[in-house]
Design a protein around this motif. Structure first.
Motif, PDB file in Angstrom:
ATOM      1  N   GLN A  47       0.815  -1.190   0.006  1.00 52.63           N
ATOM      2  CA  GLN A  47       0.033   0.250  -0.047  1.00 52.63           C
ATOM      3  C   GLN A  47       0.916   1.297   0.138  1.00 52.63           C
ATOM      4  N   GLU A  48       1.914   1.242   0.875  1.00 48.46           N
ATOM      5  CA  GLU A  48       2.886   2.478   0.906  1.00 48.46           C
ATOM      6  C   GLU A  48       3.539   2.666  -0.489  1.00 48.46           C
ATOM      7  N   PHE A  49       3.851   1.453  -0.890  1.00 48.68           N
ATOM      8  CA  PHE A  49       4.615   1.230  -2.112  1.00 48.68           C
ATOM      9  C   PHE A  49       4.030   2.138  -3.261  1.00 48.68           C
ATOM     10  N   ASP A  50       2.633   1.857  -3.360  1.00 44.08           N
ATOM     11  CA  ASP A  50       1.770   2.325  -4.429  1.00 44.08           C
ATOM     12  C   ASP A  50       1.563   4.019  -3.860  1.00 44.08           C
TER      13      ASP A  50
ATOM     14  N   ARG B 268      -6.423  -1.112  -6.238  1.00 37.96           N
ATOM     15  CA  ARG B 268      -5.131  -0.452  -5.488  1.00 37.96           C
ATOM     16  C   ARG B 268      -4.901   1.200  -5.665  1.00 37.96           C
ATOM     17  N   LEU B 269      -5.039   1.439  -6.997  1.00 45.36           N
ATOM     18  CA  LEU B 269      -4.917   2.952  -7.135  1.00 45.36           C
ATOM     19  C   LEU B 269      -5.881   3.674  -6.438  1.00 45.36           C
TER      20      LEU B 269
ATOM     21  N   LEU C 153      -6.950   7.178  -1.945  1.00 51.41           N
ATOM     22  CA  LEU C 153      -7.587   7.453  -0.709  1.00 51.41           C
ATOM     23  C   LEU C 153      -6.711   7.902   0.458  1.00 51.41           C
ATOM     24  N   ARG C 154      -5.721   7.092   0.802  1.00 53.10           N
ATOM     25  CA  ARG C 154      -4.723   7.537   1.685  1.00 53.10           C
ATOM     26  C   ARG C 154      -3.903   8.778   1.433  1.00 53.10           C
TER      27      ARG C 154
END
Length: 485
Positions: free
Chosen positions: A408-411, A446-447, A452-453
Motif C-alpha cells: 500500500q505504501e509502495f503504491d 490498489r490505485l 484515498l490514503r
C-alpha cells in the motif's frame, strides 16, 4: 589590485585522516592522490586493518576489569566495480607480499639446514650403535655410549615452519596448519573478499569468531598430529562488491527479519564496515611517494619483528593499558554504550555490545603507531571512539536496513513520485487518474486505495468526490512554499 586566489589553495575534506597516526595519515592522502576515484573513507578503513595486521601479534590490550584482548582491527569495505578497490589494496599490501616472499626463502634455508642437521644426527646414532655393538661383542663397558645415544634420541630437532602470514584460498584445516603453535598470525587481506565470503571457512563461523577474539583453536585429524593454535592472531581486511554480502543481509518474511547465521553469531559486528561512496570528480590530494614508502618501511619492520620472534621460539605479546588520565573517559564510554544498547541504537545492539571492545582495539593500534610507551593515551581513545561511532551507522546500513515498504505504501510512493515528475506538464488542479494507473501498472482497486490514503493525509482532493480526477493543489503548493522560505 586584488587578485583571484590560487586554485591550489583549495583543501579537500580530510575524511578523518587526521585521526590516524601521522605516518598513516600522510600515506592515506598520498594513496587517494594515486587513486582519485577511490572513496577516501574506504582508503582510511582498509588502512586500519593493514596497520593492525602489522602490530596485532606483538601486543595485547588490557582494559580495566577485563581480560587481555587482541588488538586486531577487522574491516569490510563494500565498493562496486570501478571504485578503485584493487589500486588502493595494491598500494597497501606490498610490504606483506614482500614479507611472504622472504619468509618462504627463509623457510627453505631453515629446512635445508634442518635436513643437514638431521642427517648428521642420524650418522652419529649409526656410529654409536656400531660402537655399542662392538663393546658388547668384546664384553667392554658401553654405559657412556648408551647415555650419549639416549641424549641424541631426546634432542628432537624443531621442524622449520613456513609463516607466510598472508592467507590465500584456505579451508579450516589449512588455516589451523598455518596457525599451529603459539602466537602465530594470519592475515586475510584481499581486494577479492568474495573469495573469503564464499569459501568453506564461512561454514565455520564460530571458529572465525574465536580467531578474531584470540581464543585457542583445535583441529583433530585421524592418523595425523592434531593441530592446536594457542593465542592465535587473525586480521581480516576484506574489500568486496555489494553483491558478495547480499546473502548475509536479512530477509524480510512474514513481517519480520530473518538474520543470517554469521550475523546472529556476531561475526560482522566485529568488523568495521565501510560502504564506499564513488568519487567521480576525483579529489585534490597531492601525490607523495615518500609518504607511502615511509609507511611500507614501518610495516616491514613490524612484520619482520614478529617473524624473528617466532623463529626464536615465540615471544609473548607486550601488554598495553590505558593511561591514568584515560580511565575516566573509558568509564564514560561504558555508560554511553549501555545507554545506546537499550535506547537509540537498540536495533543494532549486537554491534553496540562490541563497541567498547572495538574502541579498545583501535585505540591500542593508534597508540602503538604513535608511541613506544605501554600506556594508551586519552587522545587515542577519543579518536578511536569517534571512528567506531561512524562505523556503527555503516553497519546499520549494511546489515540492519529498514523494513521494505508495504504494498500500500509502495503504491502511494509511486503515485507521488509520478505526480512530482510530471508536475510542470500537467494541470494539477484536475489530474486524470486512469493514465497514472496504466503507466505505473497499478490495478484500479490498489490505485483507488492509494489515492484515498493521499486524501486522508491532506495531499490531494478527489474532484466531485470521485477518483477519476484529483486536485493536487495542496501537494504542489506546499512544496513551493518550502522553496520560497
Amino acid at each position: 589590485m586584488k587578485t583571484l586566489p590560487s586554485l591550489t589553495t583549495y583543501r579537500s575534506p580530510d575524511h578523518n585522516f587526521d585521526m590516524l597516526p601521522p605516518v598513516a595519515a600522510a600515506a592515506a592522502r598520498a594513496i587517494c592522490a594515486k587513486a582519485p576515484e577511490a572513496c577516501p573513507c574506504m582508503v582510511r578503513t582498509h588502512l586500519l586493518s593493514i596497520l593492525s595486521s602489522a602490530v596485532a601479534p606483538l601486543y595485547v590490550m588490557s582494559p580495566p576489569d577485563w581480560t587481555s584482548i587482541p588488538i586486531s582491527v577487522n574491516t569490510l569495505c563494500i565498493a562496486n566495480v570501478g571504485e578503485s578497490k584493487s589500486p588502493v589494496h595494491e598500494h597497501l599490501i606490498q610490504p606483506l607480499k614482500e614479507h611472504t616472499k622472504n619468509s618462504f626463502a627463509r623457510y627453505q634455508a631453515a629446512q635445508t639446514e634442518a635436513n643437514a642437521s638431521a642427517a648428521e644426527q642420524q650418522l652419529h646414532i649409526k656410529i654409536l650403535k656400531a660402537e655399542i655393538a662392538r663393546c658388547l661383542r668384546k664384553q667392554k663397558p658401553a654405559q657412556e655410549h648408551l647415555a650419549t645415544l639416549a641424549e641424541l634420541h631426546r634432542n628432537v630437532m624443531a621442524t622449520p615452519k613456513h609463516r607466510p602470514r598472508l592467507a590465500s584460498n584456505l579451508d579450516l584445516e589449512s588455516m589451523l596448519r598455518q596457525l599451529d603453535g603459539e602466537y602465530e598470525a594470519i592475515d586475510f587481506l584481499t581486494d577479492e573478499g568474495d573469495k573469503v565470503l564464499n569459501s568453506s571457512l564461512m561454514r565455520h563461523v564460530p571458529d572465525l569468531v574465536d580467531l578474531i577474539d584470540g581464543k585457542s583453536l583445535e583441529f583433530r585429524r585421524e592418523k595425523k598430529k592434531h593441530l592446536y593454535a594457542s593465542h592465535p592472531r587473525g586480521t581480516f581486511g576484506l574489500m568486496t562488491q555489494s553483491v558478495a554480502i547480499e546473502p548475509f543481509r536479512p530477509r524480510y518474511k512474514h513481517d519480520e527479519y530473518i538474520a543470517h547465521k554469521a550475523v546472529k553469531l556476531g561475526l560482522f559486528a566485529r568488523f568495521f564496515i565501510c560502504i564506499a561512496q564513488p568519487s567521480p570528480m576525483g579529489n585534490q590530494y597531492t601525490r607523495d611517494d615518500q609518504a607511502i614508502s615511509n609507511l611500507h618501511e614501518a610495516l616491514s619492520n613490524f612484520y619482520d619483528l614478529h617473524l624473528s620472534n617466532q623463529e626464536s621460539g615465540g615471544v609473548a605479546p607486550i601488554p598495553l593499558e590505558f593511561a591514568p588520565d584515560a580511565l575516566g573517559y573509558w568509564e564514560e564510554l561504558r555508560r554511553i554504550t549501555n545507554d545506546l544498547k537499550y535506547g537509540q541504537l537498540a536495533h543494532i545492539a549486537d554491534f553496540v555490545s562490541k563497541m567498547l571492545n572495538l574502541t579498545a582495539r583501535l585505540a591500542a593500534v593508534l597508540h602503538v603507531w604513535e608511541s613506544k610507551t605501554h600506556y594508551v593515551s586519552t587522545s587515542c581513545l577519543q579518536r578511536a571512539w569517534n571512528l567506531v561511532s561512524w562505523h556503527a551507522g555503516q553497519y546499520e546500513i549494511a546489515f540492519v536496513p529498514p523494513p521494505p515498504l508495504s504494498q500500500q505504501e509502495f503504491d502511494v510512493t509511486a503515485v507521488v513520485k509520478h505526480l512530482n515528475t510530471h508536475r510542470f506538464s500537467t494541470d494539477y488542479r484536475q489530474v486524470p487518474t486512469e493514465p497514472i494507473g496504466l503507466l505505473l501498472n497499478i490495478p484500479p482497486r490498489r490505485l483507488r486505495a492509494a489515492l484515498l490514503r493521499m486524501e486522508q493525509r491532506d495531499m490531494i482532493e478527489l474532484c466531485d468526490g470521485k477518483a477519476t480526477f484529483i486536485d493536487c493543489m495542496k501537494m504542489f503548493s506546499r512544496s513551493r512554499n518550502i522553496t520560497w522560505r
